[in-house]
Design a protein around this motif. Sequence first.
Motif, PDB file in Angstrom:
ATOM      1  N   ASN A  76       1.417  -8.633   2.736  1.00  0.00           N
ATOM      2  CA  ASN A  76       2.070  -8.338   1.458  1.00  0.00           C
ATOM      3  C   ASN A  76       1.206  -7.522   0.509  1.00  0.00           C
ATOM      4  OD1 ASN A  76       4.233  -8.551  -0.406  1.00  0.00           O
ATOM      5  ND2 ASN A  76       3.149 -10.196  -1.481  1.00  0.00           N
ATOM      6  N   ARG A  77       0.868  -6.314   0.934  1.00  0.00           N
ATOM      7  CA  ARG A  77       0.274  -5.328   0.022  1.00  0.00           C
ATOM      8  C   ARG A  77       1.052  -4.018   0.212  1.00  0.00           C
ATOM      9  NH1 ARG A  77      -5.923  -4.743   0.792  1.00  0.00           N
ATOM     10  NH2 ARG A  77      -5.781  -3.848  -1.303  1.00  0.00           N
ATOM     11  N   PRO A  78       2.331  -4.036  -0.135  1.00  0.00           N
ATOM     12  CA  PRO A  78       3.208  -2.907   0.219  1.00  0.00           C
ATOM     13  C   PRO A  78       2.790  -1.584  -0.405  1.00  0.00           C
ATOM     14  CG  PRO A  78       4.295  -4.393  -1.323  1.00  0.00           C
ATOM     15  CD  PRO A  78       3.062  -5.093  -0.855  1.00  0.00           C
ATOM     16  N   GLU A  79       2.117  -1.623  -1.554  1.00  0.00           N
ATOM     17  CA  GLU A  79       1.721  -0.382  -2.203  1.00  0.00           C
ATOM     18  C   GLU A  79       0.678   0.379  -1.404  1.00  0.00           C
ATOM     19  OE1 GLU A  79      -1.237  -3.448  -3.268  1.00  0.00           O
ATOM     20  OE2 GLU A  79       0.954  -3.391  -3.123  1.00  0.00           O
ATOM     21  N   ARG A  80       0.009  -0.312  -0.447  1.00  0.00           N
ATOM     22  CA  ARG A  80      -1.011   0.326   0.392  1.00  0.00           C
ATOM     23  C   ARG A  80      -0.646   0.226   1.873  1.00  0.00           C
ATOM     24  NH1 ARG A  80      -6.060  -0.357  -2.242  1.00  0.00           N
ATOM     25  NH2 ARG A  80      -7.075   0.541  -0.409  1.00  0.00           N
ATOM     26  N   LYS A  81       0.612  -0.066   2.166  1.00  0.00           N
ATOM     27  CA  LYS A  81       1.077  -0.261   3.555  1.00  0.00           C
ATOM     28  C   LYS A  81       0.407  -1.468   4.218  1.00  0.00           C
ATOM     29  CE  LYS A  81       2.408   4.556   4.508  1.00  0.00           C
ATOM     30  NZ  LYS A  81       2.001   5.182   3.223  1.00  0.00           N
ATOM     31  N   ASN A  82       0.183  -2.506   3.419  1.00  0.00           N
ATOM     32  CA  ASN A  82      -0.268  -3.810   3.911  1.00  0.00           C
ATOM     33  C   ASN A  82      -1.570  -3.770   4.712  1.00  0.00           C
ATOM     34  OD1 ASN A  82       2.215  -4.877   2.859  1.00  0.00           O
ATOM     35  ND2 ASN A  82       3.236  -4.148   4.704  1.00  0.00           N
ATOM     36  N   PRO A  83      -2.632  -3.196   4.143  1.00  0.00           N
ATOM     37  CA  PRO A  83      -3.908  -3.187   4.866  1.00  0.00           C
ATOM     38  C   PRO A  83      -4.549  -4.572   4.868  1.00  0.00           C
ATOM     39  CG  PRO A  83      -4.227  -2.339   2.658  1.00  0.00           C
ATOM     40  CD  PRO A  83      -2.739  -2.556   2.816  1.00  0.00           C
ATOM     41  N   LEU A  84      -5.454  -4.776   5.817  1.00  0.00           N
ATOM     42  CA  LEU A  84      -6.186  -6.030   5.920  1.00  0.00           C
ATOM     43  C   LEU A  84      -7.524  -5.929   5.197  1.00  0.00           C
ATOM     44  CD1 LEU A  84      -5.543  -6.753   9.698  1.00  0.00           C
ATOM     45  CD2 LEU A  84      -4.390  -7.802   7.753  1.00  0.00           C
ATOM     46  N   GLY A 132       7.738  -4.176   2.371  1.00  0.00           N
ATOM     47  CA  GLY A 132       7.921  -2.825   1.853  1.00  0.00           C
ATOM     48  C   GLY A 132       8.168  -1.747   2.878  1.00  0.00           C
ATOM     49  N   GLY A 133       8.667  -2.114   4.060  1.00  0.00           N
ATOM     50  CA  GLY A 133       9.035  -1.094   5.038  1.00  0.00           C
ATOM     51  C   GLY A 133       7.927  -0.654   5.964  1.00  0.00           C
ATOM     52  N   ASN A 134       6.771  -1.304   5.912  1.00  0.00           N
ATOM     53  CA  ASN A 134       5.681  -1.018   6.849  1.00  0.00           C
ATOM     54  C   ASN A 134       5.101  -2.324   7.360  1.00  0.00           C
ATOM     55  OD1 ASN A 134       5.191   2.027   6.732  1.00  0.00           O
ATOM     56  ND2 ASN A 134       5.186   1.483   4.561  1.00  0.00           N
ATOM     57  N   PHE A 135       4.580  -2.289   8.587  1.00  0.00           N
ATOM     58  CA  PHE A 135       3.947  -3.483   9.156  1.00  0.00           C
ATOM     59  C   PHE A 135       2.537  -3.621   8.592  1.00  0.00           C
ATOM     60  CE2 PHE A 135       1.853  -5.941  12.563  1.00  0.00           C
ATOM     61  CZ  PHE A 135       2.729  -7.021  12.618  1.00  0.00           C
ATOM     62  N   SER A 136       1.636  -2.739   8.994  1.00  0.00           N
ATOM     63  CA  SER A 136       0.279  -2.740   8.439  1.00  0.00           C
ATOM     64  C   SER A 136      -0.422  -1.454   8.817  1.00  0.00           C
ATOM     65  CB  SER A 136      -0.528  -3.932   8.960  1.00  0.00           C
ATOM     66  OG  SER A 136      -1.886  -3.847   8.535  1.00  0.00           O
ATOM     67  N   SER A 137      -1.167  -0.908   7.859  1.00  0.00           N
ATOM     68  CA  SER A 137      -1.936   0.309   8.111  1.00  0.00           C
ATOM     69  C   SER A 137      -3.311   0.020   8.687  1.00  0.00           C
ATOM     70  CB  SER A 137      -2.082   1.099   6.805  1.00  0.00           C
ATOM     71  OG  SER A 137      -2.702   0.292   5.804  1.00  0.00           O
ATOM     72  N   GLY A 138      -3.627  -1.264   8.909  1.00  0.00           N
ATOM     73  CA  GLY A 138      -4.912  -1.626   9.498  1.00  0.00           C
ATOM     74  C   GLY A 138      -5.919  -2.042   8.453  1.00  0.00           C
ATOM     75  N   ASP A 140      -8.422  -2.029   5.471  1.00  0.00           N
ATOM     76  CA  ASP A 140      -8.442  -1.279   4.222  1.00  0.00           C
ATOM     77  C   ASP A 140      -9.640  -0.330   4.193  1.00  0.00           C
ATOM     78  OD1 ASP A 140      -9.169  -0.790   1.293  1.00  0.00           O
ATOM     79  OD2 ASP A 140      -7.235  -1.794   1.088  1.00  0.00           O
ATOM     80  N   VAL A 141      -9.366   0.954   4.001  1.00  0.00           N
ATOM     81  CA  VAL A 141     -10.419   1.978   4.049  1.00  0.00           C
ATOM     82  C   VAL A 141     -11.516   1.698   3.031  1.00  0.00           C
ATOM     83  CG1 VAL A 141     -10.937   4.417   3.687  1.00  0.00           C
ATOM     84  CG2 VAL A 141      -8.888   3.755   4.964  1.00  0.00           C
ATOM     85  N   PHE A 142     -11.122   1.317   1.817  1.00  0.00           N
ATOM     86  CA  PHE A 142     -12.101   1.154   0.746  1.00  0.00           C
ATOM     87  C   PHE A 142     -12.720  -0.245   0.733  1.00  0.00           C
ATOM     88  CE2 PHE A 142      -9.125   4.455  -0.649  1.00  0.00           C
ATOM     89  CZ  PHE A 142     -10.011   5.503  -0.829  1.00  0.00           C
ATOM     90  N   GLU A 143     -11.951  -1.266   1.094  1.00  0.00           N
ATOM     91  CA  GLU A 143     -12.459  -2.637   1.025  1.00  0.00           C
ATOM     92  C   GLU A 143     -13.164  -3.080   2.301  1.00  0.00           C
ATOM     93  OE1 GLU A 143      -9.930  -5.638  -0.747  1.00  0.00           O
ATOM     94  OE2 GLU A 143      -8.674  -4.094  -1.641  1.00  0.00           O
ATOM     95  N   ILE A 144     -12.913  -2.382   3.418  1.00  0.00           N
ATOM     96  CA  ILE A 144     -13.578  -2.750   4.677  1.00  0.00           C
ATOM     97  C   ILE A 144     -14.450  -1.626   5.202  1.00  0.00           C
ATOM     98  CG2 ILE A 144     -13.194  -3.213   7.132  1.00  0.00           C
ATOM     99  CD1 ILE A 144     -11.048  -5.100   6.479  1.00  0.00           C
ATOM    100  N   ILE A 145     -13.854  -0.458   5.457  1.00  0.00           N
ATOM    101  CA  ILE A 145     -14.605   0.607   6.124  1.00  0.00           C
ATOM    102  C   ILE A 145     -15.769   1.080   5.268  1.00  0.00           C
ATOM    103  CG2 ILE A 145     -14.462   2.927   7.095  1.00  0.00           C
ATOM    104  CD1 ILE A 145     -11.626   2.321   7.930  1.00  0.00           C
TER     105      ILE A 145
END
Length: 278
Positions: A34-42, A72-78, A80-85
Amino acid sequence: MSKPANPVTLPLADYSPTHFLLAVVGSVATVTLNRPERKNPLTFDSYRELTDFFRACAMDDEVKTIVVSGAGGNFSSGGDVFEIIGPLVQMDTKGLTAFTRMTGDLVKAMRACPQPIIAAVDGICAGAGAIIAMASDMRLAAVGAKVAFLFNKVGLSGCDMGACAILPRIIGQSRASELLYTGRFMSAEEGERWGFFSRIVAPDHVLAQAQLLAKQVSEGPTFANTMTKRMLAMEWAMSVEEAIEAEAVAQALCMTTEDFARAFEAFSRKLTPAFQGN
């Protein structure tokens, strides 16, 4: 990284996650990223909480099946680029190994979870999101869904979170190799044709169809369904002869359950068996 983000309390119907949504209706639990604004990243915390949740499922006899979806219409983008990568670039080898083991623990928890897991995949399903779908027992796709194992796009190997072990068993070695070497998106149509998805449904119906399938499975014999999931996993490492012997023992155990006796009684009376999970 082993500290739980939000310790799971039982029963799961009363648990309020911090990093995803959870709804338990009857015997079906629905997890929604449930982070639809970012395509539900982890994030680090959502990895941990999801892992703790799937481990806790083994201790809740009321939940029979689990559906995983995204808001929000997406499963997950994987991840989070900024919070993980971003933070990963600054870590040393010890910290990086702790992280990769933590992410792998999520797949281990899903595979060890006794309840069958159904992924309702809509929109973008990439990176670790694709892994969550892959680690589920069944997958339904919405029209237009796209799946990509993006690891090589960020300079990493495709051997992440069990992808090299599990994906070839679902879609075959050559197709899995293509996806892992190129990082390209697999369409819903390709995914269905290759066996990654059971079927494709309209976007507005994918969650409802996954929940309906989950309900159908949940109405079956719980002990026997758990045994099926266990054997599907264990027999990967067995010869055919070993698998036949293991299945003989597993099936004999199922024959000791009350549900087996209920089925015989119902069929003898030309009724539909009402399984009770014991």
